[in-house]
Design a protein around this motif. Structure first.
Motif, PDB file in Angstrom:
ATOM      1  N   GLN B  54      -0.705  -5.696  -2.796  1.00 45.89           N
ATOM      2  CA  GLN B  54      -1.588  -6.647  -2.120  1.00 45.89           C
ATOM      3  C   GLN B  54      -2.057  -6.063  -0.802  1.00 45.89           C
ATOM      4  O   GLN B  54      -1.358  -5.271  -0.185  1.00 45.89           O
ATOM      5  CB  GLN B  54      -0.838  -7.945  -1.841  1.00 45.89           C
ATOM      6  N   SER B  55      -3.237  -6.456  -0.424  1.00 49.70           N
ATOM      7  CA  SER B  55      -3.819  -5.933   0.808  1.00 49.70           C
ATOM      8  C   SER B  55      -4.087  -7.047   1.802  1.00 49.70           C
ATOM      9  O   SER B  55      -4.502  -8.141   1.420  1.00 49.70           O
ATOM     10  CB  SER B  55      -5.162  -5.259   0.504  1.00 49.70           C
ATOM     11  N   GLU B  57      -6.298  -7.521   5.342  1.00 50.67           N
ATOM     12  CA  GLU B  57      -7.304  -6.866   6.176  1.00 50.67           C
ATOM     13  C   GLU B  57      -7.284  -7.485   7.562  1.00 50.67           C
ATOM     14  O   GLU B  57      -7.186  -8.698   7.714  1.00 50.67           O
ATOM     15  CB  GLU B  57      -8.689  -7.028   5.542  1.00 50.67           C
ATOM     16  N   VAL B  97      -5.764  -2.021   7.678  1.00 48.82           N
ATOM     17  CA  VAL B  97      -5.375  -2.617   6.408  1.00 48.82           C
ATOM     18  C   VAL B  97      -3.884  -2.410   6.225  1.00 48.82           C
ATOM     19  O   VAL B  97      -3.370  -1.338   6.534  1.00 48.82           O
ATOM     20  CB  VAL B  97      -6.129  -1.931   5.246  1.00 48.82           C
ATOM     21  N   GLN B  99      -1.026  -2.642   3.229  1.00 49.71           N
ATOM     22  CA  GLN B  99      -0.766  -2.864   1.805  1.00 49.71           C
ATOM     23  C   GLN B  99       0.721  -3.059   1.608  1.00 49.71           C
ATOM     24  O   GLN B  99       1.527  -2.318   2.174  1.00 49.71           O
ATOM     25  CB  GLN B  99      -1.240  -1.668   0.992  1.00 49.71           C
ATOM     26  N   TYR B 100       1.057  -4.073   0.819  1.00 48.43           N
ATOM     27  CA  TYR B 100       2.481  -4.332   0.604  1.00 48.43           C
ATOM     28  C   TYR B 100       2.712  -4.740  -0.843  1.00 48.43           C
ATOM     29  O   TYR B 100       1.767  -5.028  -1.600  1.00 48.43           O
ATOM     30  CB  TYR B 100       2.975  -5.439   1.548  1.00 48.43           C
ATOM     31  N   ARG B 101       3.992  -4.752  -1.175  1.00 44.82           N
ATOM     32  CA  ARG B 101       4.406  -5.098  -2.524  1.00 44.82           C
ATOM     33  C   ARG B 101       5.725  -5.856  -2.371  1.00 44.82           C
ATOM     34  O   ARG B 101       6.493  -5.586  -1.451  1.00 44.82           O
ATOM     35  CB  ARG B 101       4.640  -3.806  -3.313  1.00 44.82           C
ATOM     36  N   GLU B 172       3.485   1.301  10.385  1.00 44.33           N
ATOM     37  CA  GLU B 172       4.125   1.063   9.095  1.00 44.33           C
ATOM     38  C   GLU B 172       5.639   0.910   9.268  1.00 44.33           C
ATOM     39  O   GLU B 172       6.249  -0.032   8.745  1.00 44.33           O
ATOM     40  CB  GLU B 172       3.792   2.237   8.169  1.00 44.33           C
ATOM     41  N   THR B 190       1.555   0.962   2.798  1.00 46.86           N
ATOM     42  CA  THR B 190       0.803   1.795   3.732  1.00 46.86           C
ATOM     43  C   THR B 190       0.106   0.937   4.777  1.00 46.86           C
ATOM     44  O   THR B 190      -0.199  -0.230   4.536  1.00 46.86           O
ATOM     45  CB  THR B 190      -0.231   2.678   2.994  1.00 46.86           C
ATOM     46  N   LYS B 192      -3.259   1.537   7.093  1.00 49.41           N
ATOM     47  CA  LYS B 192      -4.371   2.472   7.307  1.00 49.41           C
ATOM     48  C   LYS B 192      -5.300   1.918   8.379  1.00 49.41           C
ATOM     49  O   LYS B 192      -5.729   0.778   8.291  1.00 49.41           O
ATOM     50  CB  LYS B 192      -5.183   2.640   6.012  1.00 49.41           C
ATOM     51  N   GLN B 194      -8.781   1.513   9.913  1.00 52.49           N
ATOM     52  CA  GLN B 194     -10.173   1.615   9.458  1.00 52.49           C
ATOM     53  C   GLN B 194     -11.013   2.025  10.661  1.00 52.49           C
ATOM     54  O   GLN B 194     -10.694   2.997  11.305  1.00 52.49           O
ATOM     55  CB  GLN B 194     -10.627   0.278   8.862  1.00 52.49           C
TER      56      GLN B 194
END
Lengths: 339, 328
Positions: B54-55, B57, B97, B99-101, B172, B190, B192, B194
């Motif tokens: 999932q992201s 923003e 951004v 991103q995770y799980r 992170e 991650t 990141k 932008q």
């Protein structure tokens, strides 16, 4: 009779089911339950699973056992060094003593309300005790810049751990124990100048950058002139060396020529002069030359008087006329001096 | 019976894990596939999308992802998220951004909560799953505070250019650490960065001006070096050439002189054997050559006068320096 008994049994079963349904309750993971008896809390249930209460007498109230969020709204306040900032913090809390919480607060929504009051004032207190830099930075580590020109020598120093300290002070400045609540974490989410100050910050950033741009421009010229100056210097050096060497070599050659010829011609300067005069005549007179010879000249005199010998024939007196070009003055033989 | 049977069977999708609660108590976590459970109301199953990445923003919003992703225009709130103070008290605009799980579905569901409880909400792919919305909210809060803390301890230059990767890496780690402290049951895959930019267009222009000036400086210096490189070797070549010519000259005149000197000495040796005759011979030979070469010859006798004026007429031009008589 049989149907009556059956009906009675069914009745009892239904009532039993209803009572069972009313007395049983499920505590899900992440939840906790306060059991009240006639409105007075008597028990708290932490364990997830199936539990029972006495119907009609007792009641079960569900409370969150999980970590709960709190998000403040942005507040405008002043730092110790009189900077106006907008600050927005969040916190995480949990219900730590459910009985106390249930009595004093009752539910999570009202818990949030308490945090609104307490955390906001704690933030104000702590921020007022710190300079802006303490709220922004968390260390005195050297700031890294792309170019040396930007490295500021006298940046504001942070007291202690700066922002980390500020957050800890806010956390410890809020005492929730009397509410049966625990504040787990307070973090500064956003901090910024108030809108009116931001414009002047933009201006400062612009002027700072333009100053650097101008510096680069003048450094470019400096570097260019330095290179070109150095180049000219080296060119002059090279050309100087060139002139020196070439002149030396040519001079040496000429000197050697003088030495050689002096040595040789010195053995008989008269003969040399004689030969050179003849040579000169040959090269000076060509087919465009008009010769006017007197019969008195040596040439003819030798014809007239064949017997007479002269020890040294004398060169004919000649009038040399350039023809047809520009009139020239009569050439004068260069004086031949003995070396 | 059918209803009970129906409620006893359930399917866990490939990307999900099922958390089985018996009377609210966590008894099992099951992988994807078809499973049997005790009928309602004994067992309930929460399906958690553990595989799905999932992201979140920050500072911008993707309105429509696709081959050419569209971004929603930045709202006031986006700008508020992105604008942050740097350690030198400048302002920067940072979009990023996360991103995770889900790594532990039990923790994910039961450790971090909100007063809204657990939602059953529609996911982008159209499936319905049990998702604890408190967790993304927590990740959001943690990410914002962590990113600001890191940016707040960096220079504007570091944020805009040189430190981007390092910032993302540190963010992170810090986000993960904070979330682990909350037992949120998620794995940050991650972070990141932008767009990182100065806060406004005009400030951006000033930053661009610095870049332009820096490049211009390089260009000017390179041109100067180019000029130098084109001149110095040429001058060195010229130097070598002129010196070589001088050496050539030396060689030549020495050879010539040696020749002349030898010739002279040879002649002298012969001349000294019979000076008078040789002298006369040489003289006459020279005269012969001269007279045969000369274009015209006029021979005048001392007694004949008046020739010269005639000559003048003949020439049409005056003959300066011509005197009557030719006596030596």
């Amino acid at each position: 009779m049989k149907t009556r008994i059956a009906a009675a049994v069914l009745m009892i079963l239904v009532i039993a089911a209803i009572v069972l349904y009313m007395s049983a309750y499920v505590v899900e993971e992440g939840k906790q339950v306060i059991v009240t008896q006639f409105g007075k809390p008597v028990d708290d249930v932490q364990e997830a699973g199936l539990h029972f209460i006495a119907p009609f007498i007792q009641k079960a109230y569900y409370l969150e056992k999980r970590l709960l969020p709190w998000d403040g709204s942005p507040e405008s306040m002043q730092t110790k060094d009189k900077k106006r900032i907008d600050i927005d913090v969040w916190a995480r809390w949990r219900i730590s003593v459910p009985m106390t919480f249930f009595v004093k607060v009752r539910n999570e929504e009202r818990g949030q309300k308490i945090l609104d009051d307490l955390v906001d004032s704690a933030v104000r207190d702590v921020v007022a005790r710190h300079n802006l830099i303490d709220v922004v930075r968390k260390s005195n580590n050297e700031l890294i810049y792309e170019t040396e020109e930007l490295e500021r020598t006298a940046a504001d120093r942070v007291v202690g751990r700066g922002r980390d300290d500020v957050e800890d002070e806010i956390l410890h400045g809020v005492d929730l124990s009397e509410y049966g609540m625990e504040l787990v974490k307070v973090r500064i989410k956003r901090v910024n100048y108030v809108a009116s100050v931001r414009a002047t910050v933009y201006e400062r950033m612009i002027s700072e950058r333009l100053r650097i741009a101008r510096l680069y421009d003048s450094e470019a010229l400096e570097e260019k002139n330095r290179i070109l100056g150095q180049t000219q210097k080296e060119l002059d050096q090279i050309e100087g060396e060139m002139e020196q060497k070439a002149t030396e070599i040519r001079g040496e050659a000429d000197a050697q020529v003088i030495q050689l010829t002096a040595q040789a011609y010195g053995q008989s300067p008269e003969f040399y002069e004689f030969l050179r005069r003849l040579e000169l005549l040959k090269t000076t007179l060509d087919r465009n030359t008009r010769l006017i010879l007197s019969t008195d000249s040596d040439l003819f005199r030798m014809l007239k008087e064949p017997g007479q010998t002269t020890s040294a024939p004398v060169l004919p007196p000649l009038r040399i006329l350039e023809q047809p070009g520009q009139p020239t003055s009569a050439p004068v033989f260069p004086p031949l001096t003995r070396p | 019976m059918l209803l009970v049977g129906w409620s006893a069977l359930y399917r866990v999708d490939a990307s999900e894990e099922g958390v089985v609660l018996r009377f609210g108590r966590n008894v099992a976590t099951v992988p994807s596939g078809l499973h049997v459970k005790m009928p309602w109301p004994i067992d309930t199953v929460y399906k958690v999308p553990v595989q799905r990445i999932q992201s979140l923003e920050f500072g911008f919003e993707t309105s429509q992802a696709g081959r050419q992703t569209r971004y929603a225009s930045q709202t006031f709130d986006d700008l508020a998220v992105a604008e942050m103070l740097t350690g030198d008290l400048n302002l920067g605009h940072v979009e990023w951004v996360v991103q995770y799980r889900v790594k532990d579905p039990t923790d994910f569901l039961f450790k971090v909560g909100s007063t809204e409880g657990i939602d059953r909400r529609s996911l982008p792919s159209g499936t319905t799953s049990d998702v604890n919305v408190a967790v993304p909210d927590t990740i959001r809060d943690v990410s914002e505070s962590v990113m600001r803390k890191l940016v707040g301890d960096s220079s504007i230059d570091y944020v805009l250019t040189i430190g981007r990767e390092q910032l993302a890496k540190e963010a992170e780690e810090l986000i993960q650490k904070e979330l682990d402290g909350f037992e949120a049951g998620v794995d940050i895959i991650t972070v990141k960065l932008q767009t990182t930019s100065p806060p406004t267009e005009t400030v951006q222009d000033a930053f661009q001006e610095v870049n332009r000036a820096r490049q211009k400086k390089e260009q000017v210096v390179n041109e100067a070096l180019g000029e130098r490189n084109s001149k110095i070797p040429a001058a060195r070549g010229e130097k070598d050439k002129v010196i070589a010519e001088a050496e050539g000259y030396q060689n030549r005149v020495l050879l010539e002189t040696t020749g002349k000197v030898r010739a002279f000495l040879a002649q002298l040796a012969e001349y000294e054997k019979a000076p008078d005759v040789t002298r006369k011979r040489l003289y006459l030979e020279a005269m012969e050559e001269i007279l045969s070469q000369a274009g015209s010859k006029i021979i005048i006798d001392e007694s004949v006068r008046g020739v010269l004026p005639l000559l003048n007429l003949d020439q049409g031009t005056p003959l300066p320096g011509v005197e009557s008589g030719g006596g030596r």
